[in-house]
Scaffold this active site. Structure first.
Site, mmCIF file in Angstrom:
data_model
loop_
_atom_site.group_PDB
_atom_site.id
_atom_site.type_symbol
_atom_site.label_atom_id
_atom_site.label_comp_id
_atom_site.label_asym_id
_atom_site.label_seq_id
_atom_site.Cartn_x
_atom_site.Cartn_y
_atom_site.Cartn_z
ATOM 1 N N GLU A 55 0.834 -1.204 0.000
ATOM 2 C CA GLU A 55 0.000 0.000 0.000
ATOM 3 C C GLU A 55 0.875 1.262 0.000
ATOM 4 O OE1 GLU A 55 -3.535 1.812 2.925
ATOM 5 O OE2 GLU A 55 -2.218 0.168 3.594
ATOM 6 N N LYS A 124 -9.009 3.075 -1.725
ATOM 7 C CA LYS A 124 -9.304 2.433 -0.444
ATOM 8 C C LYS A 124 -10.629 2.948 0.090
ATOM 9 C CE LYS A 124 -6.944 1.462 3.984
ATOM 10 N NZ LYS A 124 -5.667 1.669 4.706
ATOM 11 N N CYS A 180 -5.711 -2.967 2.540
ATOM 12 C CA CYS A 180 -5.416 -3.024 3.970
ATOM 13 C C CYS A 180 -6.662 -3.074 4.850
ATOM 14 C CB CYS A 180 -4.511 -1.847 4.350
ATOM 15 S SG CYS A 180 -3.695 -2.069 5.961
ATOM 16 N N SER A 207 0.139 -2.029 7.122
ATOM 17 C CA SER A 207 0.057 -2.863 8.319
ATOM 18 C C SER A 207 1.347 -2.912 9.123
ATOM 19 C CB SER A 207 -0.373 -4.289 7.936
ATOM 20 O OG SER A 207 -0.728 -5.020 9.104
ATOM 21 N N SER A 373 -9.759 -61.268 8.884
ATOM 22 C CA SER A 373 -8.931 -61.975 7.903
ATOM 23 C C SER A 373 -7.450 -61.926 8.218
ATOM 24 C CB SER A 373 -9.149 -61.376 6.517
ATOM 25 O OG SER A 373 -8.613 -60.059 6.458
ATOM 26 N N GLY A 375 -5.929 -59.082 7.635
ATOM 27 C CA GLY A 375 -5.515 -58.002 6.752
ATOM 28 C C GLY A 375 -5.861 -56.645 7.321
ATOM 29 N N LEU A 376 -5.631 -55.599 6.518
ATOM 30 C CA LEU A 376 -5.771 -54.223 7.002
ATOM 31 C C LEU A 376 -7.195 -53.857 7.405
ATOM 32 C CD1 LEU A 376 -3.522 -52.413 4.353
ATOM 33 C CD2 LEU A 376 -3.040 -52.619 6.801
ATOM 34 N N GLU A 490 -11.710 -49.547 -1.880
ATOM 35 C CA GLU A 490 -12.308 -50.718 -2.506
ATOM 36 C C GLU A 490 -13.658 -50.389 -3.114
ATOM 37 O OE1 GLU A 490 -10.356 -54.248 0.294
ATOM 38 O OE2 GLU A 490 -12.393 -53.556 0.693
ATOM 39 N N TRP A 495 -13.923 -53.116 -5.861
ATOM 40 C CA TRP A 495 -13.162 -54.286 -5.430
ATOM 41 C C TRP A 495 -13.860 -54.947 -4.248
ATOM 42 C CZ3 TRP A 495 -9.829 -56.819 -8.203
ATOM 43 C CH2 TRP A 495 -8.963 -57.735 -7.622
ATOM 44 N N THR A 497 -17.289 -58.013 -3.416
ATOM 45 C CA THR A 497 -18.286 -58.941 -3.951
ATOM 46 C C THR A 497 -19.673 -58.438 -3.605
ATOM 47 O OG1 THR A 497 -16.745 -60.789 -3.714
ATOM 48 C CG2 THR A 497 -19.070 -61.332 -3.951
ATOM 49 N N LYS A 640 -22.751 -51.013 -7.261
ATOM 50 C CA LYS A 640 -22.440 -51.470 -5.910
ATOM 51 C C LYS A 640 -22.579 -50.326 -4.905
ATOM 52 C CE LYS A 640 -19.165 -55.019 -7.486
ATOM 53 N NZ LYS A 640 -17.789 -55.550 -7.386
#
Length: 685
Positions: A55, A124, A180, A207, A373, A375-376, A490, A495, A497, A640
């Site tokens: 400014e 301004k 400003c 400022s 299972s 797994g993760l 998934e 991914w 069923t 799905k």
């Protein structure tokens, strides 16, 4: 799109902007203009097309009553003319601050210039006149002027607080200017400018600094950019301003819709420029999706209609390779900062647990059934179940956990599932599904029943279906709902069923949690020892296990079925998922961003990943797996998601529930996305 253009940020609706803090001398416009010209050139050389300076930077802000001296005002005009001429050949728009006298009144102005033209002047609006500020002593509020045009440096120039500036070569680059104190008001002028179409706000500021003021500025700029869903460039005065009574820290910053992009170093004793790449598509997408924005446009339509648009030509540097300077997280769902990541992990668990607790209480259920299972995903869901039991004051033995080995279950995962169930303290059991699967193979006439090694999709889904069928009948037997384990990644890739398979459950705690985040959630629990040392060791083993559905026996060379060999690396597919669903980006843009994030393992920050596991991907791999993602997501798996069980939304990256963030036809086509993906080059260079 040529290969060179593809690797240029401007081809993907990014725009590089800059904040420049020049060293100034009080009441020396010629020196200040020269410093400004040097920084504008530096910003342009870096590929920026928009730069803001402080400014009243041509005169210095701290001139006080010197602003009423004719010699200073004349020198400012001469310096402005010199600045316009020196930057005329640069492909950049600059916003510089200057005091300008109009009809005998003095205005604190921002001058917008490019290509040897003054595009417009914005005065301004709000002049502070409290504590150390006395602007009303020298200046007049900008909305007091009755002129829409003024004569300046031999040009007829648009003038006013309600101006928009739009680039013809990139129509999304539409910006407005406020100065400003305008930002510090209850309703900043930029709020109306954003409603009128400005995607970027530029704020030349002075400022002065006081202790802690930098944090307040950041909060203001971040908040305003978020409310306006805009990019915001803020530039405060630096070294050289008068320190008679004040000090100046040269605080500049760039934010995008509340997100920090770049910031200057404060208290520098030299000039400096900092640049950032603003994603214009992100702003457009968020405004389009946030219907409160459009409702605000309608409610403020009378003010919005008062804005005038100034269009300008600009030669964008889009014909040569120009990669992003901005760093995108490789894992958009996983913060790379450890402290932030721990906070995120705690909150994810809190959301998942609250969702499950509410559902159990509404069902008057005191037990849950879950398949484990080794797994993760099932590990993560089991941890959530354990915490839910703790919250409800119930014993963890009320978790009825079953591991169900099939034809390809490895000794490792079977062992991990038993150790994990024991460490958690749930009621554990093992059910061998192979006999019931063989019965179904015989019933339907599958060749495997006659000993033929046919490992087709039926072979896989019979096993997945048997597991789910057992779980639901166990749920009936024990009056306990089935807790699902499938995750967001998934579900995005289809991914799972469908129906009687891992797609279905009474409640899906992981449905909004991507695979990459699940890994860190489990790692967080293991590292902090929340389930005890024994459980932490099992969790570490789970994290080191190859991701596999374990539905097809190992081949003759002992290679194990790999999920990622079929659908792609989850770390890439989660990146594709986030930017496709959260922002609706073009596949070409997603690929460019993935290349920017993943092409060089040595660049940017990583979460806690061992050096040997830090992958990188070239554009050919990115193109290949993006195509797989687009086909699976848009063409083959929506049916799905249209029938998903309930589950809590976890992150801003979104949910794929048809009752929440993602509502799409089950029979849509992927043609337009796949055609766009074909424009991604197959090689670099």
């Amino acid at each position: 799109m040529t290969t060179a253009n593809f690797f240029n940020l401007y081809s993907h609706n990014f725009v590089r902007v800059a904040v420049a803090i020049p060293e100034v001398k009080v009441a020396d416009p010629a020196f200040n203009a020269a410093q400004s010209a040097t920084l504008i050139t530096e910003a342009s050389d870096d590929g920026a097309v928009l730069v803001v300076l402080p400014e009243l930077g041509l005169s210095a802000y701290s001139c006080e009553d010197l602003f009423h001296q004719q010699a200073l005002l004349d020198a400012v005009q001469a310096a402005l003319r010199e600045l316009v001429e020196k930057t005329a050949a640069l492909p950049i728009v600059a916003v510089a601050g200057a005091p300008l006298r109009i009809d005998g009144l003095l205005y604190n102005c921002a001058v917008v210039l490019s290509g040897g033209r003054i595009l417009g002047v914005v005065p301004k609006t709000f002049l502070p006149n409290y504590r150390e500020f006395y602007e009303l002593r020298q200046f007049t509020p900008g909305d007091h002027c009755r002129h829409e045009h003024i004569d300046l440096c031999g040009q007829r120039v648009p003038f006013g607080a309600r101006l928009l500036f739009r680039c013809r070569a990139q129509p999304l680059l539409s910006f407005a200017v406020e100065l400003c104190e305008d930002l510090w008001t209850p309703i900043a002028p930029s709020s109306y400018a954003a409603l009128a179409g400005a995607l970027v706000v530029v704020n030349p500021s002075a400022s002065n600094v006081t202790v802690g003021k930098d944090d307040w500025r950041r909060h203001l700029v971040s908040s305003q950019s978020g409310r306006c869903i805009a990019g915001y460039l803020y530039c405060a005065s630096g070294y050289g301003e008068s320190t008679t009574d004040l000090a100046w820290d040269g605080h500049g910053m760039v934010f995008e819709n509340g997100s920090w992009l770049a910031e200057t170093q404060r208290f520098q004793y030299r000039s400096q420029v900092v640049s950032a790449d603003i994603d214009l598509d992100r702003l457009v997408q968020d405004r389009m999706r946030t219907n409160m924005f459009s409702q605000s446009v309608q409610r403020q339509r009378e003010i919005v209609a008062q804005f005038r648009t100034v269009e300008f030509d600009l030669d964008l540097p889009a014909r040569i390779p120009l990669p992003l300077a901005r760093r995108y997280e490789r894992f958009p769902y996983v913060p790379s900062d450890p402290a932030t990541r721990d906070v995120r992990c705690r909150e994810v668990y809190d959301i998942q647990v609250q969702g499950l607790v509410k559902r159990l209480r509404s069902m008057n259920a005191r037990k849950v059934v879950i398949g484990v299972s080794g797994g993760l995903d099932s590990t993560q869901a089991l941890i959530v179940c354990a915490r839910a039991m703790d919250v409800m004051g119930l014993p963890r033995t009320n978790i009825l956990a079953y591991t169900m080995p099939g034809f390809a279950t490895s000794a490792r995962t079977l062992d991990q599932s038993h150790r994990l169930m024991q460490a958690v303290g749930c009621t554990a059991a093992e059910i061998d599904i192979r006999p019931s699967c063989m019965q179904m193979f015989q019933d339907i006439g599958h060749p495997y029943a006659q000993g033929e090694p046919v490992y087709d999709v039926t072979f896989e889904n019979v096993q997945a279906g048997e597991r789910t069928s057992h779980l639901f009948r166990l749920a009936n037997l024990h009056d306990a709902p089935v807790v699902g384990t499938s995750d967001l990644s998934e579900l995005a890739l289809g991914w799972s069923t469908y129906g009687v398979g891992d797609h279905m459950a009474h409640y899906h705690v992981n449905a909004s949690v991507p695979k990459t985040l699940i890994q860190y959630l489990i790692r967080y629990v293991a590292r902090t020892g929340q389930l005890g040392a024994q459980a932490s060791q099992v969790l570490a083993d789970v994290l080191d296990t190859l991701i596999s559905p374990e539905l097809v026996p190992a081949s003759d060379d002992a290679s194990v079925q790999s999920t990622e060999a079929v659908i792609g690396p989850y770390e890439l597919q989660d990146f594709n998922l986030y930017y496709t669903v959260r922002f609706g980006y073009l596949p070409t843009k997603v690929a460019f961003m993935a290349w920017s994030a993943w092409s060089d393992r040595t660049r940017g920050n990583w979460p806690d990943i061992p050096e040997a596991m830090r992958n990188q991907y070239g554009i050919a791999e990115i193109r290949k797996w993006l195509t797989v993602f687009l086909k699976r997501f848009f063409a083959t798996s929506q049916y799905k998601r249209s029938a998903l069980p309930n589950g809590p939304k976890v992150g801003s990256g979104g949910s794929l529930s048809p009752r929440s963030d993602w509502r799409a036809p089950s029979d849509g086509e992927a043609t337009v996305w796949l055609e766009a993906a074909e424009r991604v080059p197959e090689r670099e260079g």
